[in-house]
Motif scaffolding. Structure first.
Motif, PDB file in Angstrom:
ATOM      1  N   GLN A 177      11.535  10.696   2.735  1.00  0.00           N
ATOM      2  CA  GLN A 177      10.241  10.502   2.069  1.00  0.00           C
ATOM      3  C   GLN A 177       9.133  11.148   2.898  1.00  0.00           C
ATOM      4  O   GLN A 177       9.108  11.018   4.122  1.00  0.00           O
TER       5      GLN A 177
ATOM      6  N   LYS B 247       2.002   7.988   1.341  1.00  0.00           N
ATOM      7  CA  LYS B 247       3.090   8.774   0.764  1.00  0.00           C
ATOM      8  C   LYS B 247       2.570  10.073   0.160  1.00  0.00           C
ATOM      9  O   LYS B 247       1.408  10.204  -0.215  1.00  0.00           O
TER      10      LYS B 247
ATOM     11  N   ASP C  66       7.519  13.158  -8.640  1.00  0.00           N
ATOM     12  CA  ASP C  66       8.751  12.803  -9.362  1.00  0.00           C
ATOM     13  C   ASP C  66       8.651  13.396 -10.761  1.00  0.00           C
ATOM     14  O   ASP C  66       7.707  13.091 -11.506  1.00  0.00           O
TER      15      ASP C  66
ATOM     16  N   ASN D 162      13.447  15.267  -8.731  1.00  0.00           N
ATOM     17  CA  ASN D 162      12.704  14.294  -7.936  1.00  0.00           C
ATOM     18  C   ASN D 162      12.372  14.902  -6.575  1.00  0.00           C
ATOM     19  O   ASN D 162      13.260  15.262  -5.807  1.00  0.00           O
TER      20      ASN D 162
ATOM     21  N   ALA E 173      10.357  13.219  -4.372  1.00  0.00           N
ATOM     22  CA  ALA E 173       9.760  12.098  -3.654  1.00  0.00           C
ATOM     23  C   ALA E 173      10.765  11.392  -2.753  1.00  0.00           C
ATOM     24  O   ALA E 173      10.400  10.460  -2.041  1.00  0.00           O
ATOM     25  N   LYS E 174      12.011  11.811  -2.771  1.00  0.00           N
ATOM     26  CA  LYS E 174      13.013  11.200  -1.903  1.00  0.00           C
ATOM     27  C   LYS E 174      14.090  12.222  -1.574  1.00  0.00           C
ATOM     28  O   LYS E 174      14.238  13.240  -2.253  1.00  0.00           O
TER      29      LYS E 174
ATOM     30  N   GLN F 215       5.389  11.276 -12.143  1.00  0.00           N
ATOM     31  CA  GLN F 215       4.580  10.491 -11.222  1.00  0.00           C
ATOM     32  C   GLN F 215       4.224  11.323 -10.004  1.00  0.00           C
ATOM     33  O   GLN F 215       5.029  12.137  -9.530  1.00  0.00           O
ATOM     34  N   GLU F 216       2.992  11.128  -9.508  1.00  0.00           N
ATOM     35  CA  GLU F 216       2.601  11.695  -8.225  1.00  0.00           C
ATOM     36  C   GLU F 216       2.403  10.547  -7.247  1.00  0.00           C
ATOM     37  O   GLU F 216       1.714   9.578  -7.555  1.00  0.00           O
ATOM     38  N   TYR F 217       3.001  10.672  -6.061  1.00  0.00           N
ATOM     39  CA  TYR F 217       3.001   9.574  -5.098  1.00  0.00           C
ATOM     40  C   TYR F 217       1.887   9.679  -4.052  1.00  0.00           C
ATOM     41  O   TYR F 217       1.826   8.846  -3.141  1.00  0.00           O
ATOM     42  N   SER F 218       1.013  10.654  -4.171  1.00  0.00           N
ATOM     43  CA  SER F 218      -0.056  10.828  -3.177  1.00  0.00           C
ATOM     44  C   SER F 218      -0.883   9.555  -3.041  1.00  0.00           C
ATOM     45  O   SER F 218      -1.305   8.967  -4.037  1.00  0.00           O
ATOM     46  N   GLU F 219      -1.128   9.159  -1.786  1.00  0.00           N
ATOM     47  CA  GLU F 219      -1.874   7.929  -1.493  1.00  0.00           C
ATOM     48  C   GLU F 219      -3.005   8.215  -0.517  1.00  0.00           C
ATOM     49  O   GLU F 219      -2.946   9.163   0.271  1.00  0.00           O
TER      50      GLU F 219
ATOM     51  N   ALA G  82      -3.743   4.813  -4.980  1.00  0.00           N
ATOM     52  CA  ALA G  82      -2.752   5.742  -5.517  1.00  0.00           C
ATOM     53  C   ALA G  82      -3.359   6.555  -6.655  1.00  0.00           C
ATOM     54  O   ALA G  82      -4.478   6.288  -7.115  1.00  0.00           O
TER      55      ALA G  82
END
Length: 653
Positions: free
Chosen positions: A56, A74, A78, A83, A85-86, A161-165, A247
């Motif tokens: 990640q 993060k 995704d 994917n 994101a992982k 999905q976008e995981y940017s935080e 998020a």
């Protein structure tokens, strides 16, 4: 590494990827190990730690002394059948240091900009060996990142999905605008900016708008988005921010009258919009920042002498049916001519004119040396607003035919209203209108729209965008008068930072819900708020009855600036802005609090000696007082409760 001048083209890099002309192998890596590296700004004072843990991606922002600015967050995307994101592994990376880029803006708070940044490209592979590139630009006053997808086995990417935080672990305060709930008129970025605790949830289920301003750890952090510049949805912040962790969120499915998907589908190669983060130690640095435009693609080479910002008279605000009447429009055209304002706006339903035609209005205005703007409904199925003309701009062939006609008529610009969504198709419609308008030498003002996203650099015919709760709300917003003084002192530090804002200021007439702000406060907004096309929406007789010295101040006032500075300011409480055009400084201040106060200004920093021609609220609480004031090391200016002032300094040649 030697400094180099880089003329950045957004569209070039994906093509280089496609044809294999970019070498990622300049930094080989051991893909069997977790990855950890530091990125730095040109002055080395801003650092980002980028790492992979258990497949990640994470990043953390800090100073060169290790002080945390944004905590571990993060990163990743995704998508359907892909994917990112992982289970990521770094394939390769490269970097360029001290890239210099110059740019000129026709409209805005300053015209000439130079950016210096370090650029980093990281190529990752997922468990299916599919590729994603993460790009960072590190500036001395912030950073930006985006995701780029080279052409590969996939023909398109359906992003889920976008995981940017963005994580603020130390708490603090934030100035945020709740994202609109979908309605006949919304979303349109028209909620009120207010002060919240970092980590507080949004009062609407749709989250928080960009730009979002945070005061965390003695630094101001402004988060926004630059782009999209190709088909993609625009994003904002999600409603929950547990422990200060924000998020990303997609447009709501109900937006655009329920049409279109919220998540984008893009053909490869493509890049997401930039996520921009401006970090400053003081508010003047924040006011002067322009990262959203710096990240945008440069415009095509073309003649731009026809692109001229300026003030405009506007009849609709005080006379809703005036666009249907040639005779009612005449006084507004005459006002522009008298005040040396280059434009007048004819708003909705001008095609229903009863006592003449729009052609006659244009001819009359041209004889007065006043350019005409015309209003359009963005149309299509995404809005049900009946105002016309509609269904002329959503189809490419019909739109170009309409623009050709307007160009032949001599129309100078168009105001396009009621987009009401950040979905991919609506973002594409904005861009298509800008491109076709540029081809037909038409200026553009978007209303009922998204926020500025760097498009004004790529398409310099974009003069302004609404995306604000402005003067028209005195008609229908019962709470607006009590919220407006504070909001006016927040907008220059939030919404107006990212681009021109069509608030339609300097209206003195009271509508259904009267002003609490004073006349001088309202007058000052014409300088406090920046907009490439600045609409002056009051009645002609109101401006004509102003004191001669005030009319002289407004006569020929510019709406695009060579330089802008914050002289004094406290978010939500008060501020004093100075803007320069040529050898003339315009200085304006407003008080957002319900008690009088004095501000001390060192105007010597603007001009060595001389006089400021100052307009304040009259001591009698009625009207305006104008007087020349000698510039000293410290000038003291008194502000009434919810009051203001405006002045002009003409520097010696």
């Amino acid at each position: 590494m030697n400094k180099l001048l880089k003329i950045h083209s957004y569209f070039l890099y994906p093509l280089l990827l496609m044809f294999g002309l970019v070498n990622f192998a300049c930094q080989p890596v051991n893909s069997n190990k977790d990855f950890n590296t530091n990125l730095s700004s040109p002055d080395k004072q801003l650092q980002i730690n980028l790492n992979i843990k258990y497949g990640q991606l994470f990043y953390e922002v800090m100073t060169d002394r290790g002080e945390i600015i944004i905590g571990p967050g993060k990163l990743g995307i995704d998508a359907k059948k892909a994917n990112f994101a992982k289970q990521l592994k770094l394939v390769s990376y490269n970097q360029q240091e001290s890239i210099l880029e110059s740019m000129n803006l026709i409209a805005g708070k300053h015209q000439n900009l130079t950016a210096e940044y370090n650029e980093y490209h990281f190529l990752f592979a997922n468990e299916k060996s599919q590729k994603m590139q993460l790009e960072f630009r590190m500036f001395n006053n912030g950073f930006a990142f985006r995701y780029t997808f080279p052409e590969q086995g996939l023909k398109q990417l359906n992003v889920q999905q976008e995981y940017s935080e963005f994580f603020f672990p130390q708490g603090g305060m934030a100035w945020l605008q709740p994202y609109d709930e979908a309605s006949q008129w919304a979303p349109a970025y028209e909620n009120i900016y207010k002060e919240y605790n970092i980590g507080e949830n949004s009062p609407t289920r749709n989250g928080w708008c960009f730009p979002a301003l945070f005061d965390s750890g003695n630094r101001y952090i402004l988060i926004s988005e630059s782009g999209p510049f190709e088909p993609y949805a625009a994003m904002h912040l999600s409603p929950t921010a547990t422990n200060g962790r924000y998020a990303m969120a997609w447009p709501d499915s109900l937006d655009a009258n329920g049409l279109y998907a919220s998540q984008p589908i893009s053909r490869l190669p493509f890049s997401t919009p930039w996520r921009s983060v401006t970090i400053t130690k003081n508010l003047d640095e924040l006011i002067q920042s322009d990262m959203v435009n710096l990240l945008a693609p440069a415009p095509k080479e073309m003649a731009t002498d026809w692109i001229k910002p300026g003030l405009a008279s506007w009849s609709w605000l005080t006379a809703h049916n005036s666009p249907k009447s040639f005779q009612e429009l005449k006084p507004f055209i005459d006002l522009s001519a008298k005040m040396q304002w280059p434009y007048t706006l004819i708003d909705a339903n001008w095609g229903e004119m009863k006592d003449g035609s729009v052609g006659e209005v244009i001819t009359y205005a041209n004889k007065k040396n006043v350019g005409v703007w015309l209003w359009y409904n963005s149309a299509g199925g995404h809005n049900i607003v009946s105002e016309a003309p509609r269904n002329l701009l959503n189809d490419a062939a019909i739109r170009r035919k309409e623009f050709k006609k307007l160009q032949e008529w001599g129309v100078k610009g168009i105001k396009v209203d009621f987009f009401q969504s950040d979905k991919q198709e609506i973002m594409a419609l904005h861009l298509a209108i800008l491109k076709d308008a540029m081809d037909h030498q038409l200026l553009v003002n978007f209303h009922g729209c998204t926020i500025p996203r760097g498009w004004a650099r790529t398409y310099p015919n974009l003069m302004s965008m609404e995306a604000v709760r402005g003067e028209e709300v005195y008609y229908f917003g019962q709470q607006f008068p009590e919220n407006a003084p504070v909001a006016n002192c927040i907008l220059p530090f939030t919404r107006n930072i990212v681009g021109s804002m069509d608030y339609t200021p300097s209206v003195f007439t009271n509508f259904d819900h009267p002003h609490l702000t004073t006349q001088a406060h309202e007058l000052a907004l014409s300088v406090i708020f920046e907009s490439g096309i600045q609409h002056m929406g009051d009645q002609p007789q109101v401006y004509e009855q102003l004191p001669p010295s005030v009319k002289e101040l407004l006569k020929g006032m510019p709406s695009a600036w060579d330089e802008s500075r914050l002289l004094e300011g406290s978010i939500g409480k008060d501020l004093v802005m100075a803007r320069r055009k040529g050898r003339v400084w315009y200085i304006a201040g407003i008080n957002g609090e319900n008690f009088p106060k004095a501000v001390k200004l060192n105007l010597n920093t603007l001009s060595a000696g001389g006089t400021i021609h100052l307009c304040t609220d009259h001591p009698s609480k009625k009207g305006l007082l104008t007087q020349p004031v000698k510039i000293a090391r410290h000038n003291m200016i008194e502000l009434d409760a919810y009051g203001g002032f405006i002045g002009k300094i003409e520097m010696p040649s």
